[in-house]
Enzyme design. Structure first.
Site, PDB file in Angstrom:
ATOM      1  N   SER A 119       0.837  -1.202   0.000  1.00 53.02           N
ATOM      2  CA  SER A 119       0.000   0.000   0.000  1.00 53.02           C
ATOM      3  C   SER A 119       0.870   1.248   0.000  1.00 53.02           C
ATOM      4  O   SER A 119       1.964   1.256   0.588  1.00 53.02           O
ATOM      5  CB  SER A 119      -0.867  -0.022   1.260  1.00 53.02           C
ATOM      6  OG  SER A 119      -1.469   1.231   1.467  1.00 53.02           O
TER       7      SER A 119
ATOM      8  N   LYS B 153       1.804  -3.923   6.416  1.00 50.34           N
ATOM      9  CA  LYS B 153       2.283  -3.835   5.029  1.00 50.34           C
ATOM     10  C   LYS B 153       3.801  -3.591   5.007  1.00 50.34           C
ATOM     11  O   LYS B 153       4.528  -4.189   4.217  1.00 50.34           O
ATOM     12  CB  LYS B 153       1.542  -2.729   4.272  1.00 50.34           C
ATOM     13  CG  LYS B 153       0.058  -3.008   4.090  1.00 50.34           C
ATOM     14  CD  LYS B 153      -0.180  -4.295   3.311  1.00 50.34           C
ATOM     15  CE  LYS B 153      -1.632  -4.693   3.192  1.00 50.34           C
ATOM     16  NZ  LYS B 153      -1.830  -6.030   2.627  1.00 50.34           N
TER      17      LYS B 153
ATOM     18  N   TYR C 128      -2.426  -1.583  10.734  1.00 54.36           N
ATOM     19  CA  TYR C 128      -2.655  -2.078   9.364  1.00 54.36           C
ATOM     20  C   TYR C 128      -1.481  -1.685   8.464  1.00 54.36           C
ATOM     21  O   TYR C 128      -0.899  -2.532   7.778  1.00 54.36           O
ATOM     22  CB  TYR C 128      -3.972  -1.492   8.798  1.00 54.36           C
ATOM     23  CG  TYR C 128      -4.006  -1.546   7.301  1.00 54.36           C
ATOM     24  CD1 TYR C 128      -4.256  -2.737   6.638  1.00 54.36           C
ATOM     25  CD2 TYR C 128      -3.723  -0.408   6.532  1.00 54.36           C
ATOM     26  CE1 TYR C 128      -4.237  -2.803   5.250  1.00 54.36           C
ATOM     27  CE2 TYR C 128      -3.699  -0.459   5.153  1.00 54.36           C
ATOM     28  CZ  TYR C 128      -3.959  -1.657   4.517  1.00 54.36           C
ATOM     29  OH  TYR C 128      -3.923  -1.717   3.147  1.00 54.36           O
TER      30      TYR C 128
END
Ligand code: UFG
Length: 336
Positions: free
Chosen positions: A125, A154, A150
């Protein structure tokens, strides 16, 4: 024919990628635990492609199930989408996010190591860049301290893959997505947010059909032309095609190092008010909205420099913001 394992293949980006993989002749094996997707998507994919993909309902946190899957299936490449993805929820439940997103990745990489499988593609991301110092954002931009668990999964995920590629000598590509939106032209697959949407586009379309009363625009005091925050919204079908380009690069051994990463965006920044205007144009509807305060953790602006993906993957986005919003609107109207 190459067998490609797609984890999270019934999710938003996963389902669109399964269709594109089928279109270019790959044999697809889907794994999904249905925690944030619906089994009907499998039939909808089948209706689009005319071929039912092999499907396994499986929780990738269950190591022995992962092992069994790899024991019984010949796999030539893996596209790993399966992960929790709600930024706000990850702040409340960080350990759930680390357990789910990291352990599943590690178990798959262990199978890759033990069985000499190659060709791994990871859903990353643009969140890894945080608020980048320079726009558009190139792949050379430094990784910033993650804003959320979150986002951290990544960043850590990319590190785990980089180190594993070096140690076990397989090849991987991470694709750093900007903001995926829209739906397949068939209107058979699209975004299916659970509960109140956190992302802008599903909130916009649900407001327009009357499920939500009005859109709250989070802040109009950003240092941008109209004061609202800027993002790079990419049509999910364009994004799906980027996975095909990355997979072919690995299968054809065109990669330059054993771990590579690419931005996947349109290269164009749009403000929240640009999105509202574009949506009103393509839907011929007036959108109810109000300006409220900024949302915690939001950045001012992010849009991709897409030069590297164009040059190395021979891929670029084709669809416009209007195209993407029109498809999202048709998809919304088709939901009961
Ligand atoms: N926004 C609103 N109102 C809403 C929802 C969003 O004004 O109801 C605004 C946000 O403040 C932001 C823009 O619309 O300026 C886009 O918001 P999204 O939530 O759709 O997308 P984000 O850019 O915040 O998040 C996305 C992905 C994350 C990823 C992040 C990386 O959803 O998974 O990009 O920057 F981590």
């Amino acid at each position: 024919m190459n067998n490609i394992l797609v984890t999270g293949g019934l999710g938003f980006i996963g389902s669109h990628t399964v269709v594109e993989l089928h279109n270019v002749g790959f044999n697809v094996i889907i794994v999904d635990d249905l925690s944030n997707s619906r089994i009907e998507v499998l039939d909808n994919i089948t209706q689009i492609t005319g071929k039912k993909p092999d499907f396994h309902q499986l929780d990738l946190k269950n190591k022995s199930d992962v092992k069994k899957l790899f024991e019984t299936t010949k796999i030539d490449g893996i596209i790993h989408f399966a992960a929790f993805k709600a930024v706000g929820e990850s702040v409340e439940k960080p350990l759930d996010y680390y357990e789910n997103n990291i352990s599943s990745l590690v178990y798959i990489l262990q199978e890759i190591r033990d069985r000499n499988i190659d060709n791994f593609i990871f859903s990353s991301s643009c969140t890894v860049y945080g608020q980048a110092d320079e726009l558009p954002i190139t792949e050379k931009a430094p990784i910033k301290v993650a804003e959320s668990p979150y986002g951290n999964t990544k960043q850590i995920g990319e590190e785990i893959i980089r180190e594993s590629c070096a140690a076990y000598n397989f090849n991987a590509i991470a694709l750093r997505y900007f903001n995926p939106i829209g739906a397949h032209e068939s209107i058979k697959i699209g975004e299916l947010p659970l509960g109140v949407p956190q992302n802008l586009i599903p909130f916009v379309t649900q407001t327009a059909v009357g499920i939500r009363k009005e859109l709250s625009i989070f802040g109009d005091d950003y240092p941008t032309e109209d004061g609202t925050a800027i993002r790079d919204y990419i049509h999910v079908v364009d994004l799906a095609k980027a996975h095909i380009a990355a997979l072919k690069r690995l299968l054809n051994k065109k990669n330059k190092t054993n771990f590579e990463f690419f931005n996947v965006g349109t290269g164009k920044g749009s403000s929240v008010l640009d999105v509202v205007k574009s949506f009103e144009k393509v839907s011929s509807k007036k959108l109810n909205y109000k300006i409220v305060g900024r949302r915690n953790g939001d950045i001012t602006a992010a849009y991709a420099d897409t030069t590297l993906a164009k040059k190395e993957l021979n891929w670029q986005s084709e669809k416009t913001l209007d195209d993407a919003l029109e498809s999202a609107w048709k998809w919304q109207q088709n939901q009961s």
